[in-house]
Design a protein around this motif. Structure first.
Motif, PDB file in Angstrom:
ATOM      1  N   SER A 145       0.817  -1.208   0.000  1.00  0.00           N
ATOM      2  CA  SER A 145       0.000   0.000   0.000  1.00  0.00           C
ATOM      3  C   SER A 145       0.855   1.264   0.000  1.00  0.00           C
ATOM      4  O   SER A 145       0.365   2.345  -0.325  1.00  0.00           O
ATOM      5  CB  SER A 145      -0.940   0.007   1.210  1.00  0.00           C
ATOM      6  N   GLN A 146       2.130   1.131   0.357  1.00  0.00           N
ATOM      7  CA  GLN A 146       3.048   2.272   0.359  1.00  0.00           C
ATOM      8  C   GLN A 146       3.710   2.469  -1.005  1.00  0.00           C
ATOM      9  O   GLN A 146       4.504   3.396  -1.180  1.00  0.00           O
ATOM     10  CB  GLN A 146       4.138   2.077   1.418  1.00  0.00           C
ATOM     11  N   VAL A 186      -2.519   1.033  -4.495  1.00  0.00           N
ATOM     12  CA  VAL A 186      -2.188  -0.363  -4.791  1.00  0.00           C
ATOM     13  C   VAL A 186      -2.877  -1.257  -3.772  1.00  0.00           C
ATOM     14  O   VAL A 186      -2.838  -0.990  -2.569  1.00  0.00           O
ATOM     15  CB  VAL A 186      -0.660  -0.604  -4.735  1.00  0.00           C
ATOM     16  N   GLU A 187      -3.520  -2.315  -4.260  1.00  0.00           N
ATOM     17  CA  GLU A 187      -4.127  -3.317  -3.382  1.00  0.00           C
ATOM     18  C   GLU A 187      -3.351  -4.619  -3.502  1.00  0.00           C
ATOM     19  O   GLU A 187      -3.059  -5.077  -4.605  1.00  0.00           O
ATOM     20  CB  GLU A 187      -5.574  -3.577  -3.775  1.00  0.00           C
ATOM     21  N   ARG A 188      -3.035  -5.213  -2.376  1.00  0.00           N
ATOM     22  CA  ARG A 188      -2.377  -6.522  -2.373  1.00  0.00           C
ATOM     23  C   ARG A 188      -3.426  -7.610  -2.197  1.00  0.00           C
ATOM     24  O   ARG A 188      -4.214  -7.585  -1.253  1.00  0.00           O
ATOM     25  CB  ARG A 188      -1.351  -6.594  -1.245  1.00  0.00           C
ATOM     26  N   LYS A 189      -3.446  -8.577  -3.127  1.00  0.00           N
ATOM     27  CA  LYS A 189      -4.421  -9.663  -3.067  1.00  0.00           C
ATOM     28  C   LYS A 189      -3.843 -10.888  -2.357  1.00  0.00           C
ATOM     29  O   LYS A 189      -4.528 -11.542  -1.588  1.00  0.00           O
ATOM     30  CB  LYS A 189      -4.879 -10.030  -4.476  1.00  0.00           C
ATOM     31  N   ASP A 190      -2.591 -11.237  -2.655  1.00  0.00           N
ATOM     32  CA  ASP A 190      -1.890 -12.322  -1.984  1.00  0.00           C
ATOM     33  C   ASP A 190      -0.396 -12.061  -2.132  1.00  0.00           C
ATOM     34  O   ASP A 190       0.011 -10.937  -2.432  1.00  0.00           O
ATOM     35  CB  ASP A 190      -2.300 -13.698  -2.536  1.00  0.00           C
ATOM     36  N   ASP A 191       0.426 -13.075  -1.940  1.00  0.00           N
ATOM     37  CA  ASP A 191       1.875 -12.865  -1.944  1.00  0.00           C
ATOM     38  C   ASP A 191       2.415 -12.401  -3.292  1.00  0.00           C
ATOM     39  O   ASP A 191       3.475 -11.771  -3.355  1.00  0.00           O
ATOM     40  CB  ASP A 191       2.604 -14.153  -1.539  1.00  0.00           C
ATOM     41  N   LEU A 227      -3.599  -5.314  -7.369  1.00  0.00           N
ATOM     42  CA  LEU A 227      -4.379  -4.491  -8.272  1.00  0.00           C
ATOM     43  C   LEU A 227      -3.880  -3.058  -8.165  1.00  0.00           C
ATOM     44  O   LEU A 227      -3.904  -2.466  -7.076  1.00  0.00           O
ATOM     45  CB  LEU A 227      -5.866  -4.570  -7.918  1.00  0.00           C
ATOM     46  N   LEU A 228      -3.426  -2.532  -9.290  1.00  0.00           N
ATOM     47  CA  LEU A 228      -2.893  -1.176  -9.354  1.00  0.00           C
ATOM     48  C   LEU A 228      -3.961  -0.247  -9.911  1.00  0.00           C
ATOM     49  O   LEU A 228      -4.488  -0.476 -10.996  1.00  0.00           O
ATOM     50  CB  LEU A 228      -1.649  -1.152 -10.249  1.00  0.00           C
ATOM     51  N   HIS A 229      -4.288   0.790  -9.162  1.00  0.00           N
ATOM     52  CA  HIS A 229      -5.249   1.800  -9.598  1.00  0.00           C
ATOM     53  C   HIS A 229      -4.481   3.038 -10.044  1.00  0.00           C
ATOM     54  O   HIS A 229      -3.480   3.422  -9.416  1.00  0.00           O
ATOM     55  CB  HIS A 229      -6.203   2.177  -8.467  1.00  0.00           C
ATOM     56  N   GLY A 230      -4.948   3.676 -11.123  1.00  0.00           N
ATOM     57  CA  GLY A 230      -4.261   4.875 -11.571  1.00  0.00           C
ATOM     58  C   GLY A 230      -4.991   5.580 -12.691  1.00  0.00           C
ATOM     59  O   GLY A 230      -6.125   5.231 -13.038  1.00  0.00           O
ATOM     60  N   ASN A 231      -4.327   6.568 -13.254  1.00  0.00           N
ATOM     61  CA  ASN A 231      -4.878   7.369 -14.347  1.00  0.00           C
ATOM     62  C   ASN A 231      -3.969   7.289 -15.563  1.00  0.00           C
ATOM     63  O   ASN A 231      -2.747   7.474 -15.445  1.00  0.00           O
ATOM     64  CB  ASN A 231      -5.023   8.828 -13.919  1.00  0.00           C
ATOM     65  N   LEU A 232      -4.562   7.013 -16.708  1.00  0.00           N
ATOM     66  CA  LEU A 232      -3.826   6.957 -17.969  1.00  0.00           C
ATOM     67  C   LEU A 232      -4.226   8.149 -18.829  1.00  0.00           C
ATOM     68  O   LEU A 232      -5.417   8.382 -19.071  1.00  0.00           O
ATOM     69  CB  LEU A 232      -4.130   5.665 -18.724  1.00  0.00           C
ATOM     70  N   THR A 233      -3.207   8.897 -19.281  1.00  0.00           N
ATOM     71  CA  THR A 233      -3.439  10.011 -20.196  1.00  0.00           C
ATOM     72  C   THR A 233      -2.938   9.619 -21.570  1.00  0.00           C
ATOM     73  O   THR A 233      -1.769   9.278 -21.747  1.00  0.00           O
ATOM     74  CB  THR A 233      -2.709  11.283 -19.717  1.00  0.00           C
ATOM     75  N   LEU A 234      -3.836   9.632 -22.557  1.00  0.00           N
ATOM     76  CA  LEU A 234      -3.523   9.261 -23.933  1.00  0.00           C
ATOM     77  C   LEU A 234      -4.200  10.253 -24.862  1.00  0.00           C
ATOM     78  O   LEU A 234      -5.395  10.535 -24.699  1.00  0.00           O
ATOM     79  CB  LEU A 234      -4.030   7.835 -24.215  1.00  0.00           C
ATOM     80  N   ARG A 235      -3.436  10.831 -25.774  1.00  0.00           N
ATOM     81  CA  ARG A 235      -3.959  11.851 -26.688  1.00  0.00           C
ATOM     82  C   ARG A 235      -4.541  13.051 -25.925  1.00  0.00           C
ATOM     83  O   ARG A 235      -5.491  13.691 -26.348  1.00  0.00           O
ATOM     84  CB  ARG A 235      -5.040  11.259 -27.595  1.00  0.00           C
ATOM     85  N   GLY A 236      -3.966  13.331 -24.766  1.00  0.00           N
ATOM     86  CA  GLY A 236      -4.417  14.458 -23.968  1.00  0.00           C
ATOM     87  C   GLY A 236      -5.670  14.202 -23.160  1.00  0.00           C
ATOM     88  O   GLY A 236      -6.191  15.112 -22.505  1.00  0.00           O
ATOM     89  N   VAL A 237      -6.173  12.975 -23.173  1.00  0.00           N
ATOM     90  CA  VAL A 237      -7.395  12.604 -22.447  1.00  0.00           C
ATOM     91  C   VAL A 237      -7.009  11.665 -21.307  1.00  0.00           C
ATOM     92  O   VAL A 237      -6.244  10.722 -21.505  1.00  0.00           O
ATOM     93  CB  VAL A 237      -8.409  11.919 -23.375  1.00  0.00           C
ATOM     94  N   THR A 238      -7.559  11.918 -20.118  1.00  0.00           N
ATOM     95  CA  THR A 238      -7.212  11.129 -18.938  1.00  0.00           C
ATOM     96  C   THR A 238      -8.422  10.352 -18.426  1.00  0.00           C
ATOM     97  O   THR A 238      -9.512  10.909 -18.283  1.00  0.00           O
ATOM     98  CB  THR A 238      -6.680  12.042 -17.815  1.00  0.00           C
ATOM     99  N   HIS A 239      -8.205   9.055 -18.159  1.00  0.00           N
ATOM    100  CA  HIS A 239      -9.237   8.211 -17.566  1.00  0.00           C
ATOM    101  C   HIS A 239      -8.603   7.302 -16.524  1.00  0.00           C
ATOM    102  O   HIS A 239      -7.427   6.920 -16.641  1.00  0.00           O
ATOM    103  CB  HIS A 239      -9.929   7.346 -18.626  1.00  0.00           C
ATOM    104  N   THR A 288       0.997  -9.223 -11.483  1.00  0.00           N
ATOM    105  CA  THR A 288       1.723 -10.268 -10.770  1.00  0.00           C
ATOM    106  C   THR A 288       3.109  -9.750 -10.408  1.00  0.00           C
ATOM    107  O   THR A 288       3.810  -9.187 -11.259  1.00  0.00           O
ATOM    108  CB  THR A 288       1.871 -11.530 -11.646  1.00  0.00           C
ATOM    109  N   PHE A 289       3.471  -9.891  -9.159  1.00  0.00           N
ATOM    110  CA  PHE A 289       4.827  -9.572  -8.698  1.00  0.00           C
ATOM    111  C   PHE A 289       5.678 -10.808  -8.969  1.00  0.00           C
ATOM    112  O   PHE A 289       5.562 -11.817  -8.299  1.00  0.00           O
ATOM    113  CB  PHE A 289       4.794  -9.214  -7.217  1.00  0.00           C
TER     114      PHE A 289
END
Length: 206
Positions: free
Chosen positions: A71-72, A116-121, A125-137, A144-145
Motif C-alpha cells: 500500500s506504500q 495499490v491493493e495486495r491480493k496475496d503474496d 491491483l494497481l489503480h491509476g490514471n492513464l493520459t492518452l492523446r491528452g485525455v485522462t481516464h 503479478t509480482f
C-alpha cells in the motif's frame, strides 16, 4: 532481591528494548524502469479476422516499492508512442496518424498510480490514471509480482512485474473506422525496474 521482583524487572527491561524494534519496518525503495526490458503489448480486433499485436516501449519512469507493505508503493511512467511496432512500416505510420494515436502531437502516454491493493503474496491491483492523446481516464491493472532479486552478475537489484489492462479506444477520442477496427484494446505490460543507487540523486524520482 526476591526472585519474583527480579523476573519482573527483567521482563520490563526486555519489553522496553524490543518495543521499538516491533515498530521498525523497511521503507519503500525507489526503482527506475529498465527501458530495454520493459515493454507494452496490445491487441485489437481487425475486422473480425484476427487480433494483431503491437508493441511499445517505456520511455522513462520510476517505481516506489515496499515489498512488505504494497500500500506504500506507487509508480509513474511514460510510454513512447513513437516506438510503435506493428510489424510493418506502413502500418506503423497509419496507426501513428492523428486519427489513431496522434503521436506527433502527443508523443507520450502517461500513467500515474493512485493506490495499490495486495491480493496475496504475488498478486495485486494497481489503480491509476492513464493520459492518452491528452485525455485522462482511470484504469485498473491486475498485476503479478514476479521476482525481487539481483541480476545474474549481481550488478543490480531488480523488481519484475507482469500486468494486464483493458481499454476502450473511444474513451480517448480514437473513433476512426468503427466498423473495421475493434473498440476494446487488450494490453499486457512486462516491466523490470532497477533499484536506484542511494548515493545518486535522481530528480525524476519522488
Amino acid at each position: 532481591m526476591p526472585r519474583s521482583r527480579l523476573s519482573s524487572r527483567l521482563l520490563l527491561a526486555l519489553s522496553c528494548v524490543s518495543a521499538p524494534l516491533a515498530t521498525v519496518r523497511a521503507a519503500p525503495v525507489i526503482y527506475n524502469y529498465d527501458t530495454t526490458h520493459s515493454q507494452v503489448l496490445f491487441s485489437i480486433d481487425h475486422n473480425g479476422f484476427s487480433r494483431p499485436f503491437g508493441r511499445l516501449h517505456i520511455a522513462k519512469g520510476w517505481l516506489r516499492f515496499d515489498a512488505d507493505d504494497w500500500s506504500q508503493s506507487a509508480t509513474e511512467l511514460d510510454i513512447d508512442l513513437a516506438s510503435l511496432d506493428m510489424g510493418d512500416a506502413a502500418w506503423n505510420a497509419a496507426v501513428l496518424k492523428p486519427t489513431y494515436l496522434d503521436a506527433e502531437k502527443n508523443r507520450y502516454a502517461h500513467f500515474t498510480s493512485t493506490s495499490v491493493e495486495r491480493k496475496d503474496d504475488t498478486h495485486g491491483l494497481l489503480h491509476g490514471n492513464l493520459t492518452l492523446r491528452g485525455v485522462t481516464h482511470a484504469i485498473d491493472i491486475p498485476f503479478t509480482f514476479n521476482r525481487l532479486g539481483t541480476t545474474i552478475y549481481g550488478m543490480h537489484t531488480v523488481a519484475g512485474f507482469s500486468g494486464t489492462a483493458m481499454l476502450q479506444r473511444d474513451d480517448y477520442g480514437i473513433t476512426a473506422t468503427p466498423n473495421s477496427v475493434g473498440h476494446n484494446v487488450s494490453v499486457w505490460l512486462e516491466l523490470e525496474a532497477i533499484q536506484e543507487d542511494p548515493n545518486r540523486s535522481n530528480k525524476e524520482s519522488p
